[in-house]
Design a protein around this motif. Structure first.
Motif, PDB file in Angstrom:
ATOM      1  N   ASP A 303      58.622  47.661-103.857  1.00 54.44           N
ATOM      2  CA  ASP A 303      58.470  47.327-105.269  1.00 54.44           C
ATOM      3  C   ASP A 303      58.089  48.541-106.117  1.00 54.44           C
ATOM      4  OD1 ASP A 303      59.044  44.751-104.607  1.00 54.44           O
ATOM      5  OD2 ASP A 303      57.006  43.976-104.850  1.00 54.44           O
ATOM      6  N   GLY A 304      58.895  48.796-107.147  1.00 51.63           N
ATOM      7  CA  GLY A 304      58.574  49.824-108.117  1.00 51.63           C
ATOM      8  C   GLY A 304      59.028  51.222-107.762  1.00 51.63           C
ATOM      9  N   ILE A 305      59.465  51.458-106.533  1.00 53.72           N
ATOM     10  CA  ILE A 305      59.842  52.802-106.088  1.00 53.72           C
ATOM     11  C   ILE A 305      61.322  53.057-106.371  1.00 53.72           C
ATOM     12  CG2 ILE A 305      60.065  54.340-104.087  1.00 53.72           C
ATOM     13  CD1 ILE A 305      57.634  52.981-102.891  1.00 53.72           C
ATOM     14  N   ARG A 306      61.619  54.265-106.803  1.00 56.92           N
ATOM     15  CA  ARG A 306      62.998  54.685-107.013  1.00 56.92           C
ATOM     16  C   ARG A 306      63.230  56.008-106.291  1.00 56.92           C
ATOM     17  NH1 ARG A 306      62.788  50.326-108.481  1.00 56.92           N
ATOM     18  NH2 ARG A 306      63.582  49.310-110.380  1.00 56.92           N
ATOM     19  N   VAL A 307      64.444  56.191-105.777  1.00 56.87           N
ATOM     20  CA  VAL A 307      64.860  57.451-105.171  1.00 56.87           C
ATOM     21  C   VAL A 307      65.975  58.034-106.026  1.00 56.87           C
ATOM     22  CG1 VAL A 307      65.859  58.563-103.141  1.00 56.87           C
ATOM     23  CG2 VAL A 307      64.190  56.719-102.852  1.00 56.87           C
ATOM     24  N   ALA A 308      65.849  59.310-106.382  1.00 60.18           N
ATOM     25  CA  ALA A 308      66.856  59.970-107.219  1.00 60.18           C
ATOM     26  C   ALA A 308      67.115  61.364-106.667  1.00 60.18           C
ATOM     27  CB  ALA A 308      66.378  60.043-108.664  1.00 60.18           C
ATOM     28  N   LEU A 309      68.273  61.907-107.005  1.00 61.44           N
ATOM     29  CA  LEU A 309      68.631  63.254-106.565  1.00 61.44           C
ATOM     30  C   LEU A 309      68.403  64.241-107.700  1.00 61.44           C
ATOM     31  CD1 LEU A 309      71.955  62.666-104.591  1.00 61.44           C
ATOM     32  CD2 LEU A 309      69.667  63.025-103.659  1.00 61.44           C
ATOM     33  N   GLU A 310      67.760  65.346-107.357  1.00 58.69           N
ATOM     34  CA  GLU A 310      67.657  66.491-108.253  1.00 58.69           C
ATOM     35  C   GLU A 310      68.404  67.623-107.570  1.00 58.69           C
ATOM     36  OE1 GLU A 310      63.652  67.356-109.323  1.00 58.69           O
ATOM     37  OE2 GLU A 310      63.266  65.339-110.151  1.00 58.69           O
ATOM     38  N   GLY A 311      69.681  67.755-107.916  1.00 61.71           N
ATOM     39  CA  GLY A 311      70.546  68.623-107.145  1.00 61.71           C
ATOM     40  C   GLY A 311      70.801  67.962-105.809  1.00 61.71           C
ATOM     41  N   ALA A 312      70.539  68.675-104.730  1.00 65.83           N
ATOM     42  CA  ALA A 312      70.694  68.099-103.393  1.00 65.83           C
ATOM     43  C   ALA A 312      69.392  67.502-102.876  1.00 65.83           C
ATOM     44  CB  ALA A 312      71.187  69.175-102.426  1.00 65.83           C
ATOM     45  N   GLN A 313      68.309  67.691-103.643  1.00 63.68           N
ATOM     46  CA  GLN A 313      66.997  67.248-103.186  1.00 63.68           C
ATOM     47  C   GLN A 313      66.725  65.803-103.595  1.00 63.68           C
ATOM     48  OE1 GLN A 313      64.114  68.920-101.435  1.00 63.68           O
ATOM     49  NE2 GLN A 313      63.925  66.699-101.320  1.00 63.68           N
ATOM     50  N   ALA A 314      66.428  64.961-102.617  1.00 59.63           N
ATOM     51  CA  ALA A 314      66.061  63.576-102.899  1.00 59.63           C
ATOM     52  C   ALA A 314      64.582  63.518-103.272  1.00 59.63           C
ATOM     53  CB  ALA A 314      66.336  62.690-101.698  1.00 59.63           C
ATOM     54  N   MET A 315      64.276  62.766-104.333  1.00 58.83           N
ATOM     55  CA  MET A 315      62.912  62.616-104.823  1.00 58.83           C
ATOM     56  C   MET A 315      62.560  61.136-104.879  1.00 58.83           C
ATOM     57  SD  MET A 315      62.028  65.814-105.536  1.00 58.83           S
ATOM     58  CE  MET A 315      60.600  65.648-106.627  1.00 58.83           C
ATOM     59  N   GLN A 328      62.180  64.874 -97.169  1.00 60.62           N
ATOM     60  CA  GLN A 328      62.750  65.891 -96.281  1.00 60.62           C
ATOM     61  C   GLN A 328      63.929  65.342 -95.486  1.00 60.62           C
ATOM     62  OE1 GLN A 328      61.621  69.020 -96.538  1.00 60.62           O
ATOM     63  NE2 GLN A 328      60.199  68.243 -98.080  1.00 60.62           N
ATOM     64  N   ASP A 329      64.855  64.716 -96.190  1.00 60.33           N
ATOM     65  CA  ASP A 329      66.006  64.110 -95.538  1.00 60.33           C
ATOM     66  C   ASP A 329      67.230  64.191 -96.444  1.00 60.33           C
ATOM     67  OD1 ASP A 329      64.859  62.712 -92.985  1.00 60.33           O
ATOM     68  OD2 ASP A 329      63.477  62.191 -94.599  1.00 60.33           O
ATOM     69  N   VAL A 330      68.396  64.044 -95.840  1.00 53.74           N
ATOM     70  CA  VAL A 330      69.651  64.007 -96.590  1.00 53.74           C
ATOM     71  C   VAL A 330      69.933  62.553 -96.956  1.00 53.74           C
ATOM     72  CG1 VAL A 330      72.108  64.535 -96.547  1.00 53.74           C
ATOM     73  CG2 VAL A 330      70.488  66.019 -95.340  1.00 53.74           C
ATOM     74  N   ILE A 331      69.938  62.260 -98.255  1.00 54.58           N
ATOM     75  CA  ILE A 331      69.990  60.878 -98.726  1.00 54.58           C
ATOM     76  C   ILE A 331      71.130  60.694 -99.730  1.00 54.58           C
ATOM     77  CG2 ILE A 331      68.753  59.227-100.200  1.00 54.58           C
ATOM     78  CD1 ILE A 331      66.192  60.065 -98.758  1.00 54.58           C
ATOM     79  N   GLU A 332      71.865  59.579 -99.602  1.00 59.15           N
ATOM     80  CA  GLU A 332      72.879  59.175-100.562  1.00 59.15           C
ATOM     81  C   GLU A 332      72.300  58.030-101.390  1.00 59.15           C
ATOM     82  OE1 GLU A 332      77.257  56.953-100.651  1.00 59.15           O
ATOM     83  OE2 GLU A 332      76.487  57.834 -98.769  1.00 59.15           O
ATOM     84  N   VAL A 333      72.059  58.295-102.662  1.00 58.31           N
ATOM     85  CA  VAL A 333      71.449  57.297-103.547  1.00 58.31           C
ATOM     86  C   VAL A 333      72.512  56.332-104.048  1.00 58.31           C
ATOM     87  CG1 VAL A 333      70.143  56.946-105.671  1.00 58.31           C
ATOM     88  CG2 VAL A 333      69.647  58.927-104.221  1.00 58.31           C
ATOM     89  N   CYS A 338      67.292  51.963-106.178  1.00 52.78           N
ATOM     90  CA  CYS A 338      66.563  50.989-105.360  1.00 52.78           C
ATOM     91  C   CYS A 338      67.141  50.883-103.954  1.00 52.78           C
ATOM     92  CB  CYS A 338      66.586  49.609-106.013  1.00 52.78           C
ATOM     93  SG  CYS A 338      65.668  49.513-107.552  1.00 52.78           S
ATOM     94  N   ARG A 339      68.343  51.439-103.760  1.00 55.63           N
ATOM     95  CA  ARG A 339      68.992  51.409-102.452  1.00 55.63           C
ATOM     96  C   ARG A 339      69.519  52.807-102.132  1.00 55.63           C
ATOM     97  NH1 ARG A 339      73.575  49.029-102.540  1.00 55.63           N
ATOM     98  NH2 ARG A 339      73.743  49.126-104.812  1.00 55.63           N
ATOM     99  N   PHE A 340      69.572  53.111-100.847  1.00 57.69           N
ATOM    100  CA  PHE A 340      70.123  54.402-100.437  1.00 57.69           C
ATOM    101  C   PHE A 340      70.558  54.352 -98.982  1.00 57.69           C
ATOM    102  CE2 PHE A 340      65.526  54.770 -99.702  1.00 57.69           C
ATOM    103  CZ  PHE A 340      65.461  55.262 -98.403  1.00 57.69           C
ATOM    104  N   ILE A 341      71.334  55.355 -98.591  1.00 56.75           N
ATOM    105  CA  ILE A 341      71.755  55.517 -97.200  1.00 56.75           C
ATOM    106  C   ILE A 341      71.174  56.836 -96.693  1.00 56.75           C
ATOM    107  CG2 ILE A 341      73.720  55.827 -95.640  1.00 56.75           C
ATOM    108  CD1 ILE A 341      75.362  54.106 -97.536  1.00 56.75           C
ATOM    109  N   LEU A 342      70.578  56.789 -95.537  1.00 58.04           N
ATOM    110  CA  LEU A 342      69.990  57.968 -94.923  1.00 58.04           C
ATOM    111  C   LEU A 342      71.023  58.615 -94.007  1.00 58.04           C
ATOM    112  CD1 LEU A 342      67.374  59.638 -94.386  1.00 58.04           C
ATOM    113  CD2 LEU A 342      66.876  58.032 -92.536  1.00 58.04           C
ATOM    114  N   HIS A 343      71.341  59.884 -94.268  1.00 56.85           N
ATOM    115  CA  HIS A 343      72.370  60.569 -93.491  1.00 56.85           C
ATOM    116  C   HIS A 343      71.789  61.493 -92.424  1.00 56.85           C
ATOM    117  CE1 HIS A 343      75.821  59.047 -95.608  1.00 56.85           C
ATOM    118  NE2 HIS A 343      75.272  59.364 -96.773  1.00 56.85           N
ATOM    119  N   GLY A 344      70.509  61.604 -92.332  1.00 56.84           N
ATOM    120  CA  GLY A 344      69.903  62.438 -91.299  1.00 56.84           C
ATOM    121  C   GLY A 344      68.804  63.304 -91.861  1.00 56.84           C
ATOM    122  N   ARG A 345      68.025  63.837 -90.967  1.00 56.99           N
ATOM    123  CA  ARG A 345      66.902  64.676 -91.361  1.00 56.99           C
ATOM    124  C   ARG A 345      67.374  66.091 -91.636  1.00 56.99           C
ATOM    125  NH1 ARG A 345      62.435  61.783 -90.491  1.00 56.99           N
ATOM    126  NH2 ARG A 345      62.617  59.998 -89.100  1.00 56.99           N
TER     127      ARG A 345
END
Length: 456
Positions: A303-315, A328-333, A338-345
């Motif tokens: 609840d309340g958390i968002r993931v966004a990309l700043e360049g290649a960096q996920a925040m 510290q991971d490669v993430i597709e937002v 509110c949803r994302f796919i984790l592509h690996g560390r």
């Protein structure tokens, strides 16, 4: 090492120390015995009265009930509980520099720590259940990660953000009064701290004192409690449990520390009858998102958390996360974050048996050993998601043996990250830029494996 906690901007409010409806609620299981909320509160208050004056305490208790009582007592005394990544001499030295005057609480007489030691007083009777209120802005814990500089990096955790986070987890997973929470992970690491200690006391479930490790221990722990069980575990423990025979039945399982394969997730659900859920998070942020791996690859933020990309960096930001924090991971937002796919560390991070570290930190410790002129840790490619990972170290140290290097590393690293094997080499295959191409390290590893196969 930076010590200040984040700037305090939110208005202060007070939140209850415990969430049990009354003093007769079951707050913990110790073996097959119940501990009521009134007993837990009484033990915490008695411990708080006996504690020495200090701003910081290291809580090294292995018994989860002891850990919880010491944590609650420290909160009542306004002391911040320090949770370093290990108890090796160099880390304890760093803690002493970080928090002069700190002391430790430990329930293992054999564990030697270079800090003043406080013994927990014996448990006592229940008291009137008048739950203390805690300032939401109070720093209740400080957990550490290891950076590439070799210094543990501190992350302070406030009571208000912890309560918000655990309420979100309890809501997402349907955990509350009447549940017993069993954990194969230690209390001192972020995942274990959140889900096996804070979650029960903040949502009104019962924690369990023991930390089962072997499959038979897990089955026995489930059998001892009469409540619906939630198992907090890791892919490593779950895979070993599935290979051991016929696992016990239970209501739900939560996994974290490394991605869980779909095949293992489905096997666990089929054989235990449990709903298996997975948490994504880190020490810096705490929990961020969850998913049910048997049903899909997408993660849904709490609840309340968002993931966004700043360049290649996920925040990650929002919810209980007090300021935007890099992941510290490669993430597709996906969508609105509110949803994302984790592509690996990211390539620098390794997870072994539920513990996380960086190759940069490990390399720093290796090359800091007197006599080591060059060295590098290497993670082989052929380790599966749930396999027992074995790090290799390639070392240039003309005056040392592999045994001497290993002995020096024991004082610097958690045993989980000690390399097996250590390969002594005359020189590392560095490129002109100074970098070590992974292909060159892979070739070294193959050569070392072939040599071991030949024997002496």
């Amino acid at each position: 090492m930076n010590s200040p906690s984040p700037a305090r901007t939110a208005p202060s409010k007070r939140l209850p120390l415990l969430a049990y409806a009354d003093g007769n609620c079951v707050a913990a299981w110790r073996g097959a015995g119940r501990v009521t909320a009134g007993q837990m509160l009484g033990d915490a208050l008695r411990t708080a009265e006996a504690m020495p004056e200090s701003r910081h305490v290291l809580n090294l208790c292995a018994d989860r009930y002891h850990f919880t009582v010491a944590l609650l007592a420290a909160i009542l005394r306004g002391q911040t509980t320090l949770m370093p990544p290990s108890t090796t001499p160099n880390v304890i030295a760093a803690m002493k520099a970080f928090a002069p005057g700190a002391y430790c609480i430990c329930d293992d007489a054999q564990l030697e720590i270079d800090l003043p030691r406080f013994e927990l007083p014996p448990g006592g009777a229940a008291i009137t259940y008048d739950v203390p209120q805690v300032d939401a802005q109070q720093d209740v814990a400080c957990l550490f990660t290891s950076g590439s500089t070799g210094e543990p990096q501190p992350y302070f955790k406030r009571w208000g953000s912890m309560v918000q986070s655990m309420r979100a987890e309890a809501k997402r997973f349907g955990i509350g009064p009447g549940h017993a929470v069993i954990g194969t992970v230690p209390s001192q690491h972020m995942y274990g701290f959140e889900s096996t200690v804070l979650l029960p006391i903040i949502c009104g479930a019962a924690l369990t004192a023991e930390r089962p490790y072997y499959p038979a221990d897990i089955d026995e722990a489930i059998a001892r409690v009469s409540s619906p069980c939630v198992l907090i575990s890791t892919p490593f423990h779950l895979r070993t449990w599935m290979e051991s025979g016929d696992p016990a039945k239970l209501e739900s399982i939560v996994s974290a520390t490394a991605p869980l394969s779909v095949g293992l997730a489905r096997q666990v659900e089929e054989r235990t009858g449990a709903k298996l859920l997975e948490i994504y998070g880190c020490t810096e942020t705490g929990q961020v998102a969850s998913r049910r791996p048997s049903q899909g690859v997408e993660w849904e933020t709490f609840d309340g958390i968002r993931v966004a990309l700043e360049g290649a960096q996920a925040m990650a930001s929002g919810g209980h996360i007090e300021q935007p924090t890099p992941l510290q991971d490669v993430i597709e937002v996906l969508g609105d974050g509110c949803r994302f796919i984790l592509h690996g560390r990211t390539s620098d991070m390794v997870n072994i048996a539920g513990k996380r570290n960086s190759l940069g930190y490990l390399n720093h410790q290796l090359t800091s050993i007197e006599g080591v002129t060059d060295g590098v840790f290497f993670l082989p490619d052929d380790e599966g998601d749930e396999a027992i990972t074995r790090l290799t170290a390639f070392v240039v140290a003309p005056t040392l043996t592999a045994s001497q290097v290993l002995e020096a590393l024991r004082a610097r690293l958690d045993p989980t990250f000690l390399p097996r094997p250590i390969v002594m080499v005359p020189v590392l295959p560095r490129a002109l830029t100074g970098k070590l191409p992974r292909e060159a390290l892979r070739t070294l590893a193959e050569q070392a494996r072939a040599q071991r196969a030949k024997g002496p």
